[in-house]
Structure formats: C-alpha cells, structure tokens
Design a protein around this motif. Structure first.
Motif, mmCIF file in Angstrom:
data_model
loop_
_atom_site.group_PDB
_atom_site.id
_atom_site.type_symbol
_atom_site.label_atom_id
_atom_site.label_comp_id
_atom_site.label_asym_id
_atom_site.label_seq_id
_atom_site.Cartn_x
_atom_site.Cartn_y
_atom_site.Cartn_z
ATOM 1 N N ASP A 276 0.870 -1.167 -0.001
ATOM 2 C CA ASP A 276 0.052 -0.087 0.079
ATOM 3 C C ASP A 276 0.865 1.159 0.003
ATOM 4 O O ASP A 276 1.814 1.537 0.833
ATOM 5 C CB ASP A 276 -0.781 -0.047 1.169
ATOM 6 N N ASN A 278 1.254 5.166 0.741
ATOM 7 C CA ASN A 278 0.443 6.202 1.585
ATOM 8 C C ASN A 278 1.578 7.418 1.779
ATOM 9 O O ASN A 278 2.712 7.052 2.370
ATOM 10 C CB ASN A 278 0.062 5.478 2.749
ATOM 11 N N ALA A 308 -2.257 10.696 -5.464
ATOM 12 C CA ALA A 308 -2.708 9.896 -4.269
ATOM 13 C C ALA A 308 -4.073 9.811 -4.127
ATOM 14 O O ALA A 308 -4.935 10.085 -5.060
ATOM 15 C CB ALA A 308 -2.324 11.386 -3.188
ATOM 16 N N LYS A 309 -4.290 9.011 -3.278
ATOM 17 C CA LYS A 309 -5.829 8.129 -3.172
ATOM 18 C C LYS A 309 -6.856 9.322 -2.781
ATOM 19 O O LYS A 309 -7.942 9.188 -3.516
ATOM 20 C CB LYS A 309 -5.732 6.993 -2.129
ATOM 21 N N SER A 310 -6.570 9.951 -1.680
ATOM 22 C CA SER A 310 -7.439 11.030 -1.132
ATOM 23 C C SER A 310 -7.187 12.231 -1.774
ATOM 24 O O SER A 310 -6.245 12.891 -2.291
ATOM 25 C CB SER A 310 -7.434 10.979 0.180
ATOM 26 N N LYS A 311 -8.621 13.118 -1.597
ATOM 27 C CA LYS A 311 -8.393 14.364 -2.232
ATOM 28 C C LYS A 311 -7.418 15.327 -1.397
ATOM 29 O O LYS A 311 -6.821 16.320 -1.925
ATOM 30 C CB LYS A 311 -9.880 15.217 -2.247
ATOM 31 N N ALA A 312 -7.319 15.074 -0.003
ATOM 32 C CA ALA A 312 -6.554 15.916 0.780
ATOM 33 C C ALA A 312 -4.882 15.482 0.432
ATOM 34 O O ALA A 312 -4.392 16.506 0.190
ATOM 35 C CB ALA A 312 -6.536 15.510 2.169
ATOM 36 N N GLU A 313 -4.823 14.203 0.217
ATOM 37 C CA GLU A 313 -3.463 14.031 -0.194
ATOM 38 C C GLU A 313 -3.058 14.578 -1.392
ATOM 39 O O GLU A 313 -2.018 14.877 -1.877
ATOM 40 C CB GLU A 313 -3.189 12.415 -0.086
ATOM 41 N N GLN A 314 -4.004 14.447 -2.342
ATOM 42 C CA GLN A 314 -3.712 15.050 -3.728
ATOM 43 C C GLN A 314 -3.307 16.611 -3.650
ATOM 44 O O GLN A 314 -2.662 17.103 -4.436
ATOM 45 C CB GLN A 314 -4.903 14.872 -4.685
ATOM 46 N N GLU A 315 -4.179 17.242 -2.571
ATOM 47 C CA GLU A 315 -3.512 18.700 -2.081
ATOM 48 C C GLU A 315 -2.357 18.862 -1.551
ATOM 49 O O GLU A 315 -2.026 19.745 -1.171
ATOM 50 C CB GLU A 315 -4.760 19.434 -1.820
ATOM 51 N N THR A 317 -1.898 17.448 1.963
ATOM 52 C CA THR A 317 -2.211 17.260 3.170
ATOM 53 C C THR A 317 -2.263 15.837 3.687
ATOM 54 O O THR A 317 -2.986 14.953 2.966
ATOM 55 C CB THR A 317 -3.587 17.932 3.624
#
Length: 397
Positions: A276, A278, A308-315, A317
């Motif tokens: 995975d 992360n 990245a998987k999540s919107k926050a990580e794409q930004e 965060t």
C-alpha cells in the motif's frame, strides 16, 4: 562550438525522449541577458529519485521540459561579468538555482532563494521550479556562475574521481543535510528510511560522521544486501514486524538517536501494508523510531500529488501522527537541502579519500544519453543502480 543540444525531454508520464534542441544561450528564462552566466559541456548528469516523481506523473511538469538537476560539467563559454571561472574548468552544479544576492542566499539558504522563481522562494533545474532548463543534456546554461559553481581544483584528479564527485550536485549533500538536521554525530545510532541512492548516500555520510550503528530499512533485497556488504544493519520492511521491534532486535532498545526519511510521499507501509502506498508512512515511521528528545530529517519529496488516493493527499495534506509524537519533544526539519552549505567540504572528503566506499555503496552505472529514457523505467523497478549519464563519453571506464 556545437550548434545544437541533445537532451532528455519530458513528453508525458513514462515517456521521456532524447530530442535535439537549440544550443543554450547566456539568457535567463524571461529572456533577459545573463552576463553573469556560463555554458557547460556536461560531463556527468544523473537520474535522481526525484526525477521518478516526474516520470510517474506525481509531480506535474509541462510537456517539453528538459529533465535533470544533478550536473557536473566543463566550462566552454564564459559571460563577460564572470571573474573567477575560466574555459576548461570542471565544476559541480548545485541543483538549487540561487542568485547569491537575496537575503536567503546571503545566509547560505540557497534552497529558498527569493529571486530565481517568481512563483515561490525555490528555484531548481529541470523540476518546473522557475522554468530552469534541466541538465540531462549535452550542454547547459548556468546563471550567477561565480556564486553557484563549485570548481574542482585539479582537472585530472576530478576526472579520475568523477563517479563520486558527480554526487555533489544533489544527493550526497542532500543526504548529509538530512543527518545534520537529525543531529547525527560520532557515536549516534541512526535509522535511514529508504535504501535508494539518496538513502545509500545517507549511510555513507553517516559513516563519514562516525555514527555507531547505521540501520537502513527498505523492501528491495538487492539494496539491503548492498548495505550489509558496506557495514550497515538492515531491516526488511516487507516483514510483518513493527519497525520499533526490529530496531530493538538490533540495538537492544526500540529507538535510535536520530532518523531520516529519504523516501517521500510515495512511501509504502510495513509487512501486510507493504504493497500500500501512503504519503505519510515514512514520516510516521521515522517519528516512531526516534527517541524522546531526538530529531528527524524529512528529506524525501512531499507536495501535492495528483496520483494520491484521497483529495486531501492530492492537495498535499497528509495524516501525520503528531499527537503521538508530541510527547517525545521531537525536532523535525524538512525541505530541500542548501547544497552549497555542504558541497565544498564533501568534495574535499572525496578528493582526500575519506569516503573510499562511496561508489560501492551507490553502485554507480555509467550510461549514454540515448540510454537514459530506458534507464528511467529500469530505475523505477527499484534496482540498486545509480545511473550517471555521460553525454560525451568523457568519464574514464
């Protein structure tokens, strides 16, 4: 003098090509003349782990950008305002593009030069940070040359040690910076997250500093074997055992004096989570492994990641376990390294044979410019090679 310049050019993720471009001019990205600059014939230009972020699509760059930020070259053209360099000099190019005139540069913080990128205080070659052309090419324009370039004192000596000196443009000073930020010193126990080229430079730098136990964690067995052959303890992160337990099995206690994250936002988990990805895994691992009152260096690249998987990580965060770490009174330092803060001293260590193990630990492999696009794909598989491109066939066998 040549009239063209062949270079490795980004077209799309996983699509690098060698294109023929115009010969560089003494000219800034905005078109302003640069009498303070020089043109280099590239002697060595490396593929960096950071370049893989671009190759994969994690760090967006414009189509047509010339790749590369780890360059060593020979001066072939000198601007009229350059006073301390001459044609024929062999020089190392710090990957930070720095003016030498702003507040930060005058404080030796060339990693955050205030003038070489109008968008943010950080300029770099071949990385979409200020529109600076990269150096995986036959020739390169370098601005503010008197300030930026590290001249090697003896040409013949430099060429003989080029495999090691080529590391001064980025990964060796970057690795050293991570250890300095983590407070490494003689006798320190050190955990190094990642046995890629910069992590292996970190192990070499830890030896230079006199660290006692150097522990390196990775998933790739050939990388770990290379570390064991060079006197390091290793941790196989694919094993389903907590990191601190594996450290305790080596040291007798579940913590180290200092730890450095050389991985960045494309980190993976441990054991059953090793498949995975992360972005916060490596940061949280080094925070967990560092003793109370210790320090960590965060050297791996972090930022917004469209993959990245999540919107926050794409930004950009990430979920850091700061609440768990806070009670340990941690000291955390992150960001790009100010290469000029360390490169001269590390050059001297190489020239005076204080790091004779460096090439062995890095497993350097010399390739041609035309072999570079395929080498990106090979590098991304996790091989233990450090690819150095020799565009003109100048590096001794």
């Amino acid at each position: 003098m040549a009239s063209t310049n062949r270079a490795v050019v980004f077209h799309n993720p996983q699509d690098m090509r060698v294109d023929t471009l115009d010969f560089p001019k003494l000219q800034m990205p905005n078109g302003k003349k640069a009498p303070h600059g020089v043109i280099l014939r590239i002697v060595a230009t490396n593929i960096c782990g950071s370049d893989l972020h671009i190759w994969r699509g994690s760090f967006p760059v414009p189509e047509g950008m010339v790749m590369g930020h780890e360059m060593t070259g020979e001066v072939v053209e000198v601007g009229p305002d350059v006073e301390f360099l001459s044609e024929g000099d062999i020089v190392s190019v710090p990957f930070n593009v720095a003016c030498g005139r702003c507040r930060n540069c005058r404080a030796r913080r060339t990693d955050v030069c205030e003038t070489t990128n109008p968008a943010v205080s950080c300029g770099a070659y071949g990385f979409n940070l200020g529109d600076w052309t990269g150096g995986q090419a036959e020739y390169l324009f370098v601005p503010y040359a008197d300030f930026q370039l590290l001249r090697f004192p003896d040409r013949d000596q430099a060429m003989a040690k080029m495999r090691d000196l080529a590391l001064l443009s980025d990964i060796l000073p970057t690795a050293f910076h991570g250890l300095m930020e983590a407070g490494a010193k003689p006798g320190s126990t050190v955990y190094i997250a990642g046995a890629g080229p910069v992590g292996r430079c970190g192990a070499a730098a830890a030896r230079l500093l006199g660290a006692s136990c150097i522990i390196v964690g990775d998933y790739h067995q050939d990388r770990l074997e290379l570390m064991r052959q060079n006197g390091c303890e290793t941790i196989d992160l694919s094993q389903d055992v907590p990191l601190t337990d594996q450290i305790e099995a080596i040291l007798g206690e579940p913590m180290v004096d200092c730890a450095v994250d050389y991985v960045g936002s494309e980190a993976h988990g441990i054991g059953r989570e090793s498949q995975d990805m992360n972005p916060a895994y490596a940061i949280n691992q080094v925070l967990d492994a560092t003793r109370a009152g210790g320090a960590t260096g965060i050297i791996g690249v972090y930022g917004p990641d469209p993959l990245a998987k999540s919107k926050a990580e794409q930004e950009g965060t990430f979920p850091i376990d700061f609440g768990k770490a806070w009670i340990k009174s941690p000291r955390i330092a992150a960001g790009q390294a100010p290469i000029m803060h360390y490169n001269r001293e590390l050059m001297q260590a190489i020239l005076w044979d204080r790091m004779p193990y460096l090439s062995d630990m890095l497993n350097t492999k010399i390739i041609s410019l035309d072999e570079a696009p395929a080498a990106y794909g090979t590098f991304d598989t996790g091989v233990s090679d450090k690819f150095i491109i020799d565009p003109h066939g100048l590096i001794p066998a």
